[in-house]
Every structure is written in C-alpha cells, then in structure tokens.
Design a protein around this motif. Structure first.
Motif, PDB file in Angstrom:
ATOM      1  N   THR A  88       0.691  -1.762  -0.065  1.00 26.82           N
ATOM      2  CA  THR A  88      -0.570  -0.470  -0.380  1.00 26.82           C
ATOM      3  C   THR A  88       0.786   1.270  -0.273  1.00 26.82           C
ATOM      4  O   THR A  88       1.339   1.408   1.078  1.00 26.82           O
ATOM      5  CB  THR A  88      -1.024   0.014   1.049  1.00 26.82           C
ATOM      6  OG1 THR A  88      -1.650  -1.069   1.055  1.00 26.82           O
ATOM      7  CG2 THR A  88      -2.048   1.193   1.333  1.00 26.82           C
ATOM      8  N   HIS A  99       5.514  12.931  -3.650  1.00 26.96           N
ATOM      9  CA  HIS A  99       6.047  11.396  -3.372  1.00 26.96           C
ATOM     10  C   HIS A  99       6.170  10.094  -4.957  1.00 26.96           C
ATOM     11  O   HIS A  99       4.730  10.736  -5.559  1.00 26.96           O
ATOM     12  CB  HIS A  99       4.653  10.696  -2.523  1.00 26.96           C
ATOM     13  CG  HIS A  99       4.564  11.036  -1.291  1.00 26.96           C
ATOM     14  ND1 HIS A  99       3.126  10.828  -0.528  1.00 26.96           N
ATOM     15  CD2 HIS A  99       4.811  11.759  -0.538  1.00 26.96           C
ATOM     16  CE1 HIS A  99       3.184  11.429   0.339  1.00 26.96           C
ATOM     17  NE2 HIS A  99       4.310  11.913   0.500  1.00 26.96           N
ATOM     18  N   ALA A 103       4.172   6.407   4.377  1.00 27.77           N
ATOM     19  CA  ALA A 103       3.852   7.578   6.007  1.00 27.77           C
ATOM     20  C   ALA A 103       5.069   6.719   6.565  1.00 27.77           C
ATOM     21  O   ALA A 103       5.484   7.508   7.561  1.00 27.77           O
ATOM     22  CB  ALA A 103       2.040   7.239   6.745  1.00 27.77           C
ATOM     23  N   ALA A 104       5.416   5.820   6.253  1.00 25.49           N
ATOM     24  CA  ALA A 104       6.345   4.862   6.997  1.00 25.49           C
ATOM     25  C   ALA A 104       8.398   5.448   6.626  1.00 25.49           C
ATOM     26  O   ALA A 104       9.185   5.561   7.580  1.00 25.49           O
ATOM     27  CB  ALA A 104       6.368   3.738   6.648  1.00 25.49           C
ATOM     28  N   ALA A 147       0.693   4.456   0.129  1.00 25.36           N
ATOM     29  CA  ALA A 147       0.507   6.045   1.219  1.00 25.36           C
ATOM     30  C   ALA A 147       0.521   5.264   2.372  1.00 25.36           C
ATOM     31  O   ALA A 147       1.127   6.068   3.513  1.00 25.36           O
ATOM     32  CB  ALA A 147      -1.602   5.566   1.543  1.00 25.36           C
ATOM     33  N   ASP A 148       0.438   3.923   3.029  1.00 26.62           N
ATOM     34  CA  ASP A 148       1.687   3.336   4.624  1.00 26.62           C
ATOM     35  C   ASP A 148       2.483   3.196   4.180  1.00 26.62           C
ATOM     36  O   ASP A 148       3.633   3.794   5.112  1.00 26.62           O
ATOM     37  CB  ASP A 148       0.827   1.740   4.715  1.00 26.62           C
ATOM     38  CG  ASP A 148      -0.169   1.628   4.534  1.00 26.62           C
ATOM     39  OD1 ASP A 148      -1.037   2.678   5.412  1.00 26.62           O
ATOM     40  OD2 ASP A 148      -0.509   0.608   4.825  1.00 26.62           O
ATOM     41  N   ALA A 149       3.145   3.154   2.885  1.00 27.90           N
ATOM     42  CA  ALA A 149       5.216   2.949   2.293  1.00 27.90           C
ATOM     43  C   ALA A 149       5.457   4.814   2.644  1.00 27.90           C
ATOM     44  O   ALA A 149       6.258   4.419   3.414  1.00 27.90           O
ATOM     45  CB  ALA A 149       5.570   2.947   1.091  1.00 27.90           C
TER      46      ALA A 149
END
Length: 124
Positions: free
Chosen positions: A9, A96, A15-16, A11-13
């Motif tokens: 995902t 991004h 965010a991390a 978005a999760d990547a």
C-alpha cells in the motif's frame, strides 16, 4: 515453498518514510528494486553510468532538470532517464515518487557522497 506475494500500500509506505530524499525499497523484481521516496527541494546533479532510472510521481510535482531542458511531472506521470544522462530532480512541494532502479544503485550516482546519499538496501 516460495515467498508468498504481499500487497504493498503506497500510502502506508510513504507514511513510514523517515524524511526527504531517503528512498526505501518496497519490492524487488527481476534484478530491479522498486523504491518509494518523499522529496522536496533540490537534489544533486548526477548520472548513473550503468543503469536507467524510472521516476513515477504519485503526488505533488517533480521537475527533472537536464543539461538542455526540464521535464515537469505531475501525479500519474513518469519518465525514464537513460544511463549516462546527467539530471537533477527538484520538487518545490513535498512530492511522493516511486523509483525503479537496478539493485544496489547509489541514489546520487556519480556525484560525490553527500548528506543526500542514501544507504543502499534500506527496506521498509
């Protein structure tokens, strides 16, 4: 038994990620590393002697400066920079991106090592 495919995902990547210009590997494929990065500001002028590099913008805007012109990419747009071509990514706002590169490529290419040189092999 081979590794089980896993969903990624984006978005999760994103965010991390710890900061700007610090690409992290999210997947490997056929000798390529797929990386995600948050970028903002100016990167260094550089080229990659032995490999092409793909930039895919997910959000924001990225300019790729070349010696003779500049290409501006928006969300959903990508460009392949051929090996040996000098370029400098620039992002006026946080952007991004997804990168496709040969495994073990130094992100600053032929430029001198600097605080923008990311450690190779860093995974999320």
């Amino acid at each position: 038994m081979p590794n089980q495919p896993q969903k990624i995902t984006l978005a999760d990547a994103f965010a991390a990620l710890p900061g700007h210009w610090q690409p992290h590997i999210v997947a490997d494929m056929n000798g390529q590393e797929i990386k995600v990065a948050k970028v903002q500001g100016e990167f260094v002028w550089h080229h990659h002697t032995d490999t092409d590099e793909l930039f895919w913008v997910v959000s924001g805007a990225l300019q790729i400066e070349f010696e003779t012109h500049t290409v501006t990419l928006g969300p959903g747009e990508m460009i392949v920079v051929p090996r040996g071509v000098a370029h400098r990514p620039v992002a006026e706002v946080e952007t991004h991106i997804v990168l496709f590169e040969a495994a073990n490529v130094v992100n600053t290419g032929t430029a001198d090592v600097s605080d923008l040189t990311a450690p190779m092999g860093t995974r999320l």
